[in-house]
Design an enzyme around this catalytic site. Structure first.
Site, PDB file in Angstrom:
ATOM      1  N   LYS A 181       0.822  -1.206   0.000  1.00  0.00           N
ATOM      2  CA  LYS A 181       0.000   0.000   0.000  1.00  0.00           C
ATOM      3  C   LYS A 181       0.861   1.264   0.000  1.00  0.00           C
ATOM      4  CE  LYS A 181      -1.942  -1.393   3.752  1.00  0.00           C
ATOM      5  NZ  LYS A 181      -2.802  -1.571   4.949  1.00  0.00           N
ATOM      6  N   THR A 214      -8.585   9.703   8.330  1.00  0.00           N
ATOM      7  CA  THR A 214      -8.285   8.446   7.649  1.00  0.00           C
ATOM      8  C   THR A 214      -8.097   7.283   8.620  1.00  0.00           C
ATOM      9  OG1 THR A 214      -5.914   8.957   7.688  1.00  0.00           O
ATOM     10  CG2 THR A 214      -7.162   9.658   5.735  1.00  0.00           C
ATOM     11  N   GLY A 216      -8.402   4.046  10.480  1.00  0.00           N
ATOM     12  CA  GLY A 216      -9.056   2.781  10.173  1.00  0.00           C
ATOM     13  C   GLY A 216      -9.032   2.364   8.719  1.00  0.00           C
ATOM     14  N   THR A 217      -8.295   3.087   7.884  1.00  0.00           N
ATOM     15  CA  THR A 217      -8.293   2.730   6.461  1.00  0.00           C
ATOM     16  C   THR A 217      -7.685   1.350   6.215  1.00  0.00           C
ATOM     17  OG1 THR A 217      -6.253   4.028   6.240  1.00  0.00           O
ATOM     18  CG2 THR A 217      -8.305   5.073   5.511  1.00  0.00           C
ATOM     19  N   GLY A 218      -6.587   1.036   6.908  1.00  0.00           N
ATOM     20  CA  GLY A 218      -5.953  -0.262   6.705  1.00  0.00           C
ATOM     21  C   GLY A 218      -6.843  -1.410   7.149  1.00  0.00           C
ATOM     22  N   CYS A 219      -7.469  -1.242   8.318  1.00  0.00           N
ATOM     23  CA  CYS A 219      -8.407  -2.255   8.814  1.00  0.00           C
ATOM     24  C   CYS A 219      -9.569  -2.424   7.843  1.00  0.00           C
ATOM     25  CB  CYS A 219      -8.952  -1.846  10.180  1.00  0.00           C
ATOM     26  SG  CYS A 219      -7.714  -1.574  11.449  1.00  0.00           S
TER      27      CYS A 219
END
Length: 272
Positions: A181, A214, A216-219
Site C-alpha cells: 500500500k 483516515t 481505520g483505512t488499513g483495517c
C-alpha cells in the site's frame, strides 16, 4: 414478498483488537462486513483505550482466550474468509497461525499490523519475526503498508520500482498475493498501490481524497477484501472492489472527536 434464505448469507471473521473509539480494529471490520452484506464474527486479541487523538492503553487477551474464541466460531459456522489485524505479540501470532493451520483454513487476508503509516513500530522485534516467518507464508493476500513492506522485504522503499521489488520479495515468503500500500509514500506515489500474485504485477492508482480523517483505512481495506472473498470473488477482484469501498468511505470520513476521525463506512446510506 421475495423469499430470503438467511442460511446462505456469507460469513467472515476478523482476528484483531478492539478500538474503544470505534474507528479501527474489530469495530471497523464488523461495520465493513455488514455493509458488504456479510455476517461478521470476531476473535478479540487485545483491548485498547483510544480515541481520535491516540492510544493510551493496550491490554492483551490470553492465548487461551484467543484460541477458544476461534474454535467456538469455526466448529459452528461456515467461514468464507478471515482477516487478521492487530495481533500484538509473538504468543498471539503463534496461536493464531497454529489454529489457522490446524483447521486447514487458507482464505486468510493478513494485514500485518507492525508499523503505523507514520513509521512508528507497533509490536516488538520478536513478534515482527514471527509474523514474517509464520503468518505471512499462509496468507492468501498480505496487505503491508510501506514501512511494513520494508521490514518484510528487508529493503528501503522510496520509488515505484522499490514497491514492485518489495511486493515480489514478500511473495517469496509464501503469501499467494501481496498488496503493497502506498499510503505512507509521498508525492505522486501516495495513492499508488502495487499488487503481485506470482503472475500479475499491477500498479493501481486510486483517487486522492483530501482529508485528515483516515483512521481505520488499513483495517477497513483488509476487512473489505475478506468480505469480498467470502462473497466468492477472486483475490484480484476482491482487492479492487475493496479499494473502491475505502475510497468512497474516505469521501464520507467522519470529522468527530478532536483528532483524526475515521472513514465513513455507512456512505451507502448517506448517498441515497
Amino acid at each position: 414478498m421475495t423469499s430470503f434464505d438467511s442460511s446462505q448469507i456469507p460469513i467472515a471473521m476478523t482476528i484483531a483488537g478492539s478500538d474503544s473509539g470505534g474507528g479501527a480494529g474489530i469495530q471497523a471490520d464488523l461495520r465493513t462486513f455488514a455493509f458488504h452484506q456479510v455476517h461478521g464474527t470476531n476473535v478479540l486479541t487485545c483491548i485498547t483505550a483510544q480515541n481520535t487523538q491516540g492510544v493510551t492503553r493496550v491490554d492483551a487477551m490470553s492465548t487461551e482466550s484467543v484460541a477458544a474464541q476461534f474454535e467456538a466460531v469455526m466448529i459452528d459456522m461456515r467461514i468464507g474468509a478471515i482477516k487478521t489485524g492487530m495481533l500484538l505479540n509473538q504468543e498471539i501470532i503463534k496461536t493464531v497461525t497454529k489454529k489457522l493451520v490446524a483447521f486447514g483454513f487458507g482464505n486468510v487476508v493478513v494485514d500485518p499490523v507492525m508499523v503505523s503509516r507514520t513509521g512508528a513500530q507497533l509490536i516488538d522485534n520478536d513478534a515482527v519475526k514471527t509474523m514474517s516467518d509464520l503468518l505471512i507464508p499462509i496468507a492468501a493476500i498480505a496487505t503491508p503498508n510501506r514501512y511494513e513492506a520494508q521490514i518484510l522485504a528487508e529493503m528501503e522503499i522510496h520509488t515505484l520500482e522499490d514497491m514492485q521489488a518489495a511486493a515480489q520479495k514478500i511473495y517469496k515468503l509464501g503469501a499467494r498475493s501481496v498488496l503493497v500500500k502506498g499510503g505512507g509514500m509521498t508525492g505522486d506515489l501516495k495513492a499508488v498501490d502495487v499488487w503481485f500474485d506470482g503472475d500479475r504485477l499491477e500498479v493501481l492508482q486510486t483517487e486522492v481524497i483530501d482529508t485528515i480523517h483516515t483512521h481505520g483505512t488499513g483495517c477497513t481495506l483488509s476487512a473489505a477484501i475478506a468480505a469480498n472473498l467470502a462473497l466468492g470473488k477472486s483475490r484480484f477482484q476482491a482487492m479492487q472492489d475493496a479499494k473502491n469501498y475505502v475510497t468512497e468511505a474516505l469521501k464520507y470520513a467522519l470529522a468527530i472527536g478532536k483528532g483524526q476521525g475515521p472513514v465513513g463506512h455507512f456512505f451507502p446510506l448517506l448517498k441515497k
